[in-house]
Design a protein around this motif. Structure first.
Motif, PDB file in Angstrom:
ATOM      1  N   UNK A 167      38.868  48.551  -7.973  1.00 18.55           N
ATOM      2  CA  UNK A 167      37.646  47.852  -7.569  1.00 18.55           C
ATOM      3  C   UNK A 167      37.863  47.176  -6.208  1.00 18.55           C
ATOM      4  N   UNK A 168      36.809  47.110  -5.421  1.00 19.46           N
ATOM      5  CA  UNK A 168      36.862  46.412  -4.146  1.00 19.46           C
ATOM      6  C   UNK A 168      36.601  44.928  -4.350  1.00 19.46           C
ATOM      7  N   UNK A 169      37.283  44.100  -3.576  1.00 23.27           N
ATOM      8  CA  UNK A 169      37.065  42.656  -3.580  1.00 23.27           C
ATOM      9  C   UNK A 169      36.260  42.324  -2.324  1.00 23.27           C
ATOM     10  N   UNK A 170      35.099  41.691  -2.534  1.00 20.73           N
ATOM     11  CA  UNK A 170      34.151  41.470  -1.442  1.00 20.73           C
ATOM     12  C   UNK A 170      33.786  39.983  -1.378  1.00 20.73           C
ATOM     13  N   UNK A 171      33.722  39.468  -0.168  1.00 25.08           N
ATOM     14  CA  UNK A 171      33.286  38.090   0.056  1.00 25.08           C
ATOM     15  C   UNK A 171      31.823  38.082   0.448  1.00 25.08           C
ATOM     16  N   UNK A 172      31.013  37.325  -0.312  1.00 24.29           N
ATOM     17  CA  UNK A 172      29.637  37.036   0.082  1.00 24.29           C
ATOM     18  C   UNK A 172      29.643  35.653   0.722  1.00 24.29           C
ATOM     19  N   UNK A 173      29.123  35.541   1.929  1.00 18.77           N
ATOM     20  CA  UNK A 173      29.167  34.269   2.642  1.00 18.77           C
ATOM     21  C   UNK A 173      30.137  34.339   3.802  1.00 18.77           C
ATOM     22  N   UNK A 174      30.442  33.156   4.357  1.00 14.06           N
ATOM     23  CA  UNK A 174      31.237  33.125   5.592  1.00 14.06           C
ATOM     24  C   UNK A 174      32.335  32.077   5.494  1.00 14.06           C
ATOM     25  N   UNK A 175      33.565  32.464   5.861  1.00 12.67           N
ATOM     26  CA  UNK A 175      34.655  31.499   5.965  1.00 12.67           C
ATOM     27  C   UNK A 175      34.450  30.651   7.219  1.00 12.67           C
ATOM     28  N   UNK A 226      45.365  43.039  -3.577  1.00 12.23           N
ATOM     29  CA  UNK A 226      45.919  43.112  -2.221  1.00 12.23           C
ATOM     30  C   UNK A 226      44.784  42.808  -1.246  1.00 12.23           C
ATOM     31  N   UNK A 227      44.963  41.723  -0.482  1.00 14.07           N
ATOM     32  CA  UNK A 227      43.930  41.218   0.427  1.00 14.07           C
ATOM     33  C   UNK A 227      44.443  41.283   1.862  1.00 14.07           C
ATOM     34  N   UNK A 228      43.585  41.710   2.770  1.00 16.41           N
ATOM     35  CA  UNK A 228      43.884  41.688   4.201  1.00 16.41           C
ATOM     36  C   UNK A 228      42.879  40.771   4.879  1.00 16.41           C
ATOM     37  N   UNK A 229      43.346  39.622   5.369  1.00 16.59           N
ATOM     38  CA  UNK A 229      42.450  38.677   6.038  1.00 16.59           C
ATOM     39  C   UNK A 229      42.614  38.778   7.548  1.00 16.59           C
ATOM     40  N   UNK A 230      41.513  38.930   8.258  1.00 14.92           N
ATOM     41  CA  UNK A 230      41.615  38.958   9.721  1.00 14.92           C
ATOM     42  C   UNK A 230      42.037  37.596  10.248  1.00 14.92           C
ATOM     43  N   UNK A 231      42.770  37.583  11.331  1.00  9.25           N
ATOM     44  CA  UNK A 231      43.252  36.325  11.905  1.00  9.25           C
ATOM     45  C   UNK A 231      42.196  35.762  12.851  1.00  9.25           C
ATOM     46  N   UNK A 232      41.130  35.244  12.261  1.00  9.36           N
ATOM     47  CA  UNK A 232      40.037  34.703  13.061  1.00  9.36           C
ATOM     48  C   UNK A 232      40.070  33.184  13.136  1.00  9.36           C
ATOM     49  N   UNK A 233      40.947  32.560  12.368  1.00 11.84           N
ATOM     50  CA  UNK A 233      41.065  31.101  12.378  1.00 11.84           C
ATOM     51  C   UNK A 233      42.456  30.720  11.897  1.00 11.84           C
ATOM     52  N   UNK A 234      42.798  29.455  11.936  1.00  4.84           N
ATOM     53  CA  UNK A 234      44.123  29.026  11.506  1.00  4.84           C
ATOM     54  C   UNK A 234      44.341  29.405  10.040  1.00  4.84           C
ATOM     55  N   UNK A 235      45.603  29.738   9.730  1.00  2.00           N
ATOM     56  CA  UNK A 235      45.916  30.318   8.428  1.00  2.00           C
ATOM     57  C   UNK A 235      45.605  29.397   7.264  1.00  2.00           C
ATOM     58  N   UNK A 236      45.929  28.109   7.368  1.00  2.00           N
ATOM     59  CA  UNK A 236      45.677  27.222   6.240  1.00  2.00           C
ATOM     60  C   UNK A 236      44.185  27.073   5.973  1.00  2.00           C
ATOM     61  N   UNK A 237      43.369  27.095   7.018  1.00  2.00           N
ATOM     62  CA  UNK A 237      41.925  27.005   6.831  1.00  2.00           C
ATOM     63  C   UNK A 237      41.380  28.260   6.168  1.00  2.00           C
ATOM     64  N   UNK A 238      41.911  29.426   6.539  1.00  2.00           N
ATOM     65  CA  UNK A 238      41.468  30.669   5.908  1.00  2.00           C
ATOM     66  C   UNK A 238      41.775  30.672   4.420  1.00  2.00           C
ATOM     67  N   UNK A 239      42.968  30.198   4.073  1.00  2.00           N
ATOM     68  CA  UNK A 239      43.402  30.266   2.677  1.00  2.00           C
ATOM     69  C   UNK A 239      42.851  29.138   1.818  1.00  2.00           C
ATOM     70  N   UNK A 240      42.799  27.914   2.357  1.00  2.53           N
ATOM     71  CA  UNK A 240      42.540  26.749   1.512  1.00  2.53           C
ATOM     72  C   UNK A 240      41.326  25.915   1.919  1.00  2.53           C
ATOM     73  N   UNK A 241      40.628  26.324   2.975  1.00  2.00           N
ATOM     74  CA  UNK A 241      39.411  25.618   3.344  1.00  2.00           C
ATOM     75  C   UNK A 241      38.363  25.740   2.242  1.00  2.00           C
ATOM     76  N   UNK A 242      37.566  24.708   2.069  1.00  2.00           N
ATOM     77  CA  UNK A 242      36.613  24.670   0.962  1.00  2.00           C
ATOM     78  C   UNK A 242      35.159  24.783   1.448  1.00  2.00           C
ATOM     79  N   UNK A 243      34.946  25.654   2.428  1.00  2.56           N
ATOM     80  CA  UNK A 243      33.593  25.886   2.942  1.00  2.56           C
ATOM     81  C   UNK A 243      32.650  26.288   1.815  1.00  2.56           C
ATOM     82  N   UNK A 244      31.398  25.885   1.966  1.00  4.19           N
ATOM     83  CA  UNK A 244      30.387  26.136   0.948  1.00  4.19           C
ATOM     84  C   UNK A 244      29.814  27.551   1.055  1.00  4.19           C
ATOM     85  N   UNK A 245      28.999  27.904   0.056  1.00  2.00           N
ATOM     86  CA  UNK A 245      28.186  29.128   0.077  1.00  2.00           C
ATOM     87  C   UNK A 245      29.024  30.393   0.187  1.00  2.00           C
TER      88      UNK A 245
END
Length: 198
Positions: free
Chosen positions: A34-42, A117-136
């Motif tokens: 199965x694909x893992x998909x994010x709805x919304x924006x980091x 297995x997740x591949x995150x683009x390096x568009x922001x600092x790593x801790x914010x990508x992983x642990x930021x609590x942005x809404x929506x």
């Protein structure tokens, strides 16, 4: 509380009806492939987060910003996709951020735990990508052949969408930062309170 203030603890209780109970969706991953998909924006938001408190001992910063229009759009997108039978799992991203939500998707179910297995683009600092609590934001899993249909719904609702990776294996992998055994994570997740009380 021995004269020490406690955190505000607002609680919202909600009850709803499911017209088609067979369409209910749980938060844990269901099948390899199965694909893992994010709805919304980091977003690069760490203020008031669990990460800031636990890793740096700081309880400060601006709380995550919320766009109520985007929140509604993300919820509508997810609900419409569920109604059309394409969502295999859905989990909101809240306390602990994206990394914690993904772990819960791996270990929370009653059946055998599944890795990811997740591949995150390096568009922001790593801790914010992983642990930021942005809404929506909602993590969903779908069959690969449902991706185009989900993208169509997301486009109509005005929701950013991003394929993060794929379910499968016995390891929790976020390239290139994290590689852990899912069984180890499940033990920490399920026995954490007991260990803390010992």
């Amino acid at each position: 509380t021995d004269g020490v203030p406690i955190y505000p603890t607002p609680v919202v209780g909600m009850v709803g009806l499911l017209p088609k109970v067979e369409r209910h969706v749980t938060p844990w991953f269901k099948s390899s492939g199965d694909l893992v998909v994010l709805l919304g924006r980091n977003r690069e938001e760490l203020g008031g987060s669990e990460y800031l408190k636990l890793a740096h001992g700081l309880v400060r910063g601006t709380p995550p910003w919320i766009d109520l229009r985007l929140e509604r759009a993300v919820q509508q997108c997810c609900l419409k996709a569920i109604e059309r039978g394409m969502i295999r799992s859905a989990h909101d991203i809240s306390e602990g951020g994206l990394a914690v939500a993904l772990v819960e998707c791996c270990v929370g179910g009653p059946e055998k735990s599944l890795g990811v297995k997740i591949d995150l683009p390096e568009t922001m600092r790593q801790d914010a990508r992983l642990f930021g609590e942005s809404q929506s934001r909602i993590i969903v899993s779908i069959k690969e052949n449902d991706l185009n249909r989900l993208e169509t719904i997301a486009e109509k609702e005005g929701v950013p969408i991003q394929v993060l990776g794929e379910v499968g294996g016995s390891r929790f992998i976020i390239q290139p930062l994290i590689q852990l055994a899912v069984d180890e994570l499940k033990s920490v997740w399920s026995d954490g309170l007991e260990r803390r009380l010992q």
